[in-house]
Design an enzyme around this catalytic site. Structure first.
Site, PDB file in Angstrom:
ATOM      1  N   LYS A  80       1.866  -5.618   2.913  1.00  0.00           N
ATOM      2  CA  LYS A  80       0.712  -6.091   2.121  1.00  0.00           C
ATOM      3  C   LYS A  80       0.977  -5.911   0.626  1.00  0.00           C
ATOM      4  O   LYS A  80       0.791  -6.833  -0.163  1.00  0.00           O
ATOM      5  CB  LYS A  80      -0.571  -5.323   2.508  1.00  0.00           C
ATOM      6  CG  LYS A  80      -0.960  -5.494   3.976  1.00  0.00           C
ATOM      7  CD  LYS A  80      -2.253  -4.783   4.313  1.00  0.00           C
ATOM      8  CE  LYS A  80      -2.208  -3.271   4.149  1.00  0.00           C
ATOM      9  NZ  LYS A  80      -1.242  -2.597   5.050  1.00  0.00           N
ATOM     10  N   ARG A 130       5.680   8.526  -0.117  1.00  0.00           N
ATOM     11  CA  ARG A 130       4.267   8.918   0.015  1.00  0.00           C
ATOM     12  C   ARG A 130       4.099  10.047   1.022  1.00  0.00           C
ATOM     13  O   ARG A 130       4.806  10.073   2.026  1.00  0.00           O
ATOM     14  CB  ARG A 130       3.443   7.698   0.468  1.00  0.00           C
ATOM     15  CG  ARG A 130       3.038   6.827  -0.674  1.00  0.00           C
ATOM     16  CD  ARG A 130       2.442   5.498  -0.276  1.00  0.00           C
ATOM     17  NE  ARG A 130       1.539   5.496   0.862  1.00  0.00           N
ATOM     18  CZ  ARG A 130       0.944   4.393   1.317  1.00  0.00           C
ATOM     19  NH1 ARG A 130       1.173   3.218   0.720  1.00  0.00           N
ATOM     20  NH2 ARG A 130       0.144   4.436   2.353  1.00  0.00           N
ATOM     21  N   ARG A 132     -11.606  -2.232   5.707  1.00  0.00           N
ATOM     22  CA  ARG A 132     -10.827  -1.645   6.799  1.00  0.00           C
ATOM     23  C   ARG A 132     -11.678  -1.310   7.998  1.00  0.00           C
ATOM     24  O   ARG A 132     -11.172  -0.769   8.972  1.00  0.00           O
ATOM     25  CB  ARG A 132     -10.200  -0.358   6.295  1.00  0.00           C
ATOM     26  CG  ARG A 132      -8.784  -0.545   5.842  1.00  0.00           C
ATOM     27  CD  ARG A 132      -8.343   0.793   5.332  1.00  0.00           C
ATOM     28  NE  ARG A 132      -6.997   1.089   5.674  1.00  0.00           N
ATOM     29  CZ  ARG A 132      -5.980   0.856   4.869  1.00  0.00           C
ATOM     30  NH1 ARG A 132      -6.151   0.272   3.723  1.00  0.00           N
ATOM     31  NH2 ARG A 132      -4.783   1.215   5.225  1.00  0.00           N
ATOM     32  N   ARG A 146      -2.266   6.431  11.554  1.00  0.00           N
ATOM     33  CA  ARG A 146      -2.736   5.274  10.779  1.00  0.00           C
ATOM     34  C   ARG A 146      -2.745   4.010  11.643  1.00  0.00           C
ATOM     35  O   ARG A 146      -3.637   3.171  11.527  1.00  0.00           O
ATOM     36  CB  ARG A 146      -1.846   5.076   9.531  1.00  0.00           C
ATOM     37  CG  ARG A 146      -2.146   6.112   8.445  1.00  0.00           C
ATOM     38  CD  ARG A 146      -1.007   6.286   7.463  1.00  0.00           C
ATOM     39  NE  ARG A 146      -0.647   5.102   6.730  1.00  0.00           N
ATOM     40  CZ  ARG A 146       0.503   4.944   6.071  1.00  0.00           C
ATOM     41  NH1 ARG A 146       1.384   5.939   6.039  1.00  0.00           N
ATOM     42  NH2 ARG A 146       0.747   3.832   5.425  1.00  0.00           N
ATOM     43  N   ARG A 192      10.496   3.430   2.959  1.00  0.00           N
ATOM     44  CA  ARG A 192       9.824   2.973   1.728  1.00  0.00           C
ATOM     45  C   ARG A 192       9.952   4.014   0.611  1.00  0.00           C
ATOM     46  O   ARG A 192       9.831   5.214   0.818  1.00  0.00           O
ATOM     47  CB  ARG A 192       8.344   2.734   1.995  1.00  0.00           C
ATOM     48  CG  ARG A 192       7.596   2.469   0.686  1.00  0.00           C
ATOM     49  CD  ARG A 192       6.197   1.986   0.891  1.00  0.00           C
ATOM     50  NE  ARG A 192       5.448   2.798   1.810  1.00  0.00           N
ATOM     51  CZ  ARG A 192       4.284   2.417   2.339  1.00  0.00           C
ATOM     52  NH1 ARG A 192       3.790   1.226   2.051  1.00  0.00           N
ATOM     53  NH2 ARG A 192       3.649   3.207   3.158  1.00  0.00           N
TER      54      ARG A 192
HETATM   55  P1  AP5 Z   1       4.545  -2.351   1.788  1.00  0.00           P
HETATM   56  O1  AP5 Z   1       4.440  -3.647   1.076  1.00  0.00           O
HETATM   57  O2  AP5 Z   1       4.447  -1.091   1.007  1.00  0.00           O
HETATM   58  O3  AP5 Z   1       3.529  -2.321   3.052  1.00  0.00           O
HETATM   59  P2  AP5 Z   1       1.952  -2.150   3.113  1.00  0.00           P
HETATM   60  O4  AP5 Z   1       1.440  -3.100   4.151  1.00  0.00           O
HETATM   61  O5  AP5 Z   1       1.359  -2.227   1.752  1.00  0.00           O
HETATM   62  O6  AP5 Z   1       1.880  -0.683   3.713  1.00  0.00           O
HETATM   63  P3  AP5 Z   1       0.917   0.529   3.340  1.00  0.00           P
HETATM   64  O7  AP5 Z   1       1.510   1.748   4.005  1.00  0.00           O
HETATM   65  O8  AP5 Z   1       0.663   0.586   1.879  1.00  0.00           O
HETATM   66  O9  AP5 Z   1      -0.376   0.140   4.101  1.00  0.00           O
HETATM   67  P4  AP5 Z   1      -1.577   1.025   4.412  1.00  0.00           P
HETATM   68  O10 AP5 Z   1      -2.601   0.013   4.727  1.00  0.00           O
HETATM   69  O11 AP5 Z   1      -1.326   2.038   5.470  1.00  0.00           O
HETATM   70  O12 AP5 Z   1      -1.765   1.917   3.096  1.00  0.00           O
HETATM   71  P5  AP5 Z   1      -2.834   1.902   1.921  1.00  0.00           P
HETATM   72  O13 AP5 Z   1      -2.151   2.337   0.692  1.00  0.00           O
HETATM   73  O14 AP5 Z   1      -3.605   0.654   1.922  1.00  0.00           O
HETATM   74  O15 AP5 Z   1       5.949  -2.394   2.591  1.00  0.00           O
HETATM   75  C1  AP5 Z   1       6.382  -1.296   3.376  1.00  0.00           C
HETATM   76  C2  AP5 Z   1       7.923  -1.178   3.275  1.00  0.00           C
HETATM   77  O16 AP5 Z   1       8.496  -2.327   3.896  1.00  0.00           O
HETATM   78  C3  AP5 Z   1       8.462  -1.150   1.828  1.00  0.00           C
HETATM   79  O17 AP5 Z   1       9.553  -0.268   1.760  1.00  0.00           O
HETATM   80  C4  AP5 Z   1       8.919  -2.607   1.583  1.00  0.00           C
HETATM   81  O18 AP5 Z   1      10.003  -2.651   0.646  1.00  0.00           O
HETATM   82  C5  AP5 Z   1       9.342  -3.031   2.965  1.00  0.00           C
HETATM   83  N1  AP5 Z   1       9.103  -4.453   3.211  1.00  0.00           N
HETATM   84  C6  AP5 Z   1       7.986  -5.176   2.880  1.00  0.00           C
HETATM   85  N2  AP5 Z   1       8.115  -6.449   3.293  1.00  0.00           N
HETATM   86  C7  AP5 Z   1       9.331  -6.526   3.915  1.00  0.00           C
HETATM   87  C8  AP5 Z   1      10.048  -7.608   4.577  1.00  0.00           C
HETATM   88  N3  AP5 Z   1       9.514  -8.839   4.683  1.00  0.00           N
HETATM   89  N4  AP5 Z   1      11.243  -7.320   5.112  1.00  0.00           N
HETATM   90  C9  AP5 Z   1      11.782  -6.062   5.024  1.00  0.00           C
HETATM   91  N5  AP5 Z   1      11.165  -5.022   4.397  1.00  0.00           N
HETATM   92  C10 AP5 Z   1       9.948  -5.259   3.866  1.00  0.00           C
HETATM   93  O19 AP5 Z   1      -3.822   3.066   2.396  1.00  0.00           O
HETATM   94  C11 AP5 Z   1      -3.390   4.406   2.450  1.00  0.00           C
HETATM   95  C12 AP5 Z   1      -4.538   5.275   2.893  1.00  0.00           C
HETATM   96  O20 AP5 Z   1      -5.616   5.198   1.935  1.00  0.00           O
HETATM   97  C13 AP5 Z   1      -5.185   4.889   4.238  1.00  0.00           C
HETATM   98  O21 AP5 Z   1      -4.483   5.445   5.338  1.00  0.00           O
HETATM   99  C14 AP5 Z   1      -6.573   5.502   4.065  1.00  0.00           C
HETATM  100  O22 AP5 Z   1      -6.554   6.893   4.270  1.00  0.00           O
HETATM  101  C15 AP5 Z   1      -6.867   5.239   2.588  1.00  0.00           C
HETATM  102  N6  AP5 Z   1      -7.545   3.950   2.384  1.00  0.00           N
HETATM  103  C16 AP5 Z   1      -7.047   2.853   1.749  1.00  0.00           C
HETATM  104  N7  AP5 Z   1      -7.941   1.851   1.779  1.00  0.00           N
HETATM  105  C17 AP5 Z   1      -9.022   2.328   2.442  1.00  0.00           C
HETATM  106  C18 AP5 Z   1     -10.261   1.747   2.820  1.00  0.00           C
HETATM  107  N8  AP5 Z   1     -10.565   0.457   2.542  1.00  0.00           N
HETATM  108  N9  AP5 Z   1     -11.138   2.523   3.498  1.00  0.00           N
HETATM  109  C19 AP5 Z   1     -10.867   3.807   3.778  1.00  0.00           C
HETATM  110  N10 AP5 Z   1      -9.695   4.410   3.484  1.00  0.00           N
HETATM  111  C20 AP5 Z   1      -8.771   3.666   2.810  1.00  0.00           C
HETATM  112 MG    MG Z   2       0.326  -0.891   0.511  1.00  0.00          MG
END
Ligand code: AP5
Ligand code: MG
Length: 223
Positions: A13, A161, A88, A172, A127
């Site tokens: 994402k 992270r 979410r 997660r 990552r």
């Molecule tokens: P990356 O682009 O970083 O993936 P991502 O989908 O953004 O993964 P996240 O871990 O950030 O998602 P998340 O939803 O768990 O975390 P968030 O920060 O939102 O890519 C991942 C890796 O793959 C990278 O190394 C990249 O280089 C590689 N990659 C990407 N595309 C690729 C491809 N096509 N081919 C090969 N490699 C590739 O949330 C974190 C925490 O915050 C949650 O767990 C929760 O506790 C809290 N939180 C956030 N939002 C909310 C909400 N709305 N409500 C409540 N709690 C929340």
């Molecule tokens: Mg992300």
């Protein structure tokens, strides 16, 4: 243009959001990044969020919805925005519907990034993020930095992270299945969702995402 990007942890994402937002000249809004900024600044909100994030649970809705409400009220979102990681759960989705209705706007499209869970674990394990700018995302195998440990864009230190440990990633994923998948159904019922296979190379996924966005613009203009 108002776009929502949904998908399990590690689906890509953040990687896609930066590129799509730049292409459309709209704001990229990631609730995860907003919480990590608060954690780094040591705010009370950051401390509250951190106790949930580090164990892989959602931050309480009243905190999260408040953060999004404030962010969407800023004038830089008037041209549009791309939401990454919000909503979410169904309560957040209904809150967003209410926020948009009160400003007489609506989402244009929802992109659902699909990826097998085994690949999620591989992507997250490798990552690395830049300390200076969290939008600079690397992977030790798929997109390694030229100099190990340093960001190619700005030279900032790269780090892992603290919610990227394997046990936390599994938690997660469970939360995604139980809380977030119903959000996809919520928007399916509104005819807004396009599934994007996210297993291929970054550029291929981006091309599909931009294709879906441009088809949704065509639909919006017809309405
Ligand atoms: P990356 O682009 O970083 O993936 P991502 O989908 O953004 O993964 P996240 O871990 O950030 O998602 P998340 O939803 O768990 O975390 P968030 O920060 O939102 O890519 C991942 C890796 O793959 C990278 O190394 C990249 O280089 C590689 N990659 C990407 N595309 C690729 C491809 N096509 N081919 C090969 N490699 C590739 O949330 C974190 C925490 O915050 C949650 O767990 C929760 O506790 C809290 N939180 C956030 N939002 C909310 C909400 N709305 N409500 C409540 N709690 C929340
Ligand atoms: Mg992300």
């Amino acid at each position: 243009m108002r776009v929502l990007l949904i998908g399990p942890p590690g689906a890509g994402k953040g990687t896609q959001a930066v590129r799509i937002a730049a292409h459309l000249s709209i704001q990229h809004i990631s609730t995860g990044d907003l919480f990590r900024e608060h954690i780094d600044r040591g705010t009370e909100l950051g401390q509250r969020a951190h106790t949930r994030i580090r164990v892989g649970l959602l931050v309480p809705d009243e905190v999260t919805i408040g953060v999004i409400n404030d962010r969407l009220a800023r004038p830089d979102t008037e041209r549009g925005f791309l939401l990454d990681g919000f909503p979410r759960n169904l309560r957040q989705a209904r809150a967003l519907d209410g926020i948009l209705a009160s400003s007489r706007s609506r989402l244009d499209t929802v992109l659902d990034l699909r990826i097998p869970e085994a690949e999620v674990v591989r992507r997250i394990a490798g990552r690395r993020l830049c300390r200076r700018d969290r939008e600079h995302i690397f992977h030790v195998d798929h997109s390694p930095p030229e100099v190990a440990g340093a960001c190619d864009v700005c030279g900032g230190d790269l780090y892992q992270r603290d919610d990227d440990r394997e046990a936390t990633v599994h938690r997660r994923l469970e939360v995604y299945r139980s809380e977030t998948e119903p959000v996809v159904d919520h928007y399916e019922a509104q005819g807004l969702v396009t599934a994007i296979p996210a297993l291929g190379p970054v550029q291929e996924v981006l091309d599909q995402a931009l294709g879906a966005i441009s088809r949704s613009q065509g639909v919006a203009e017809d309405c």
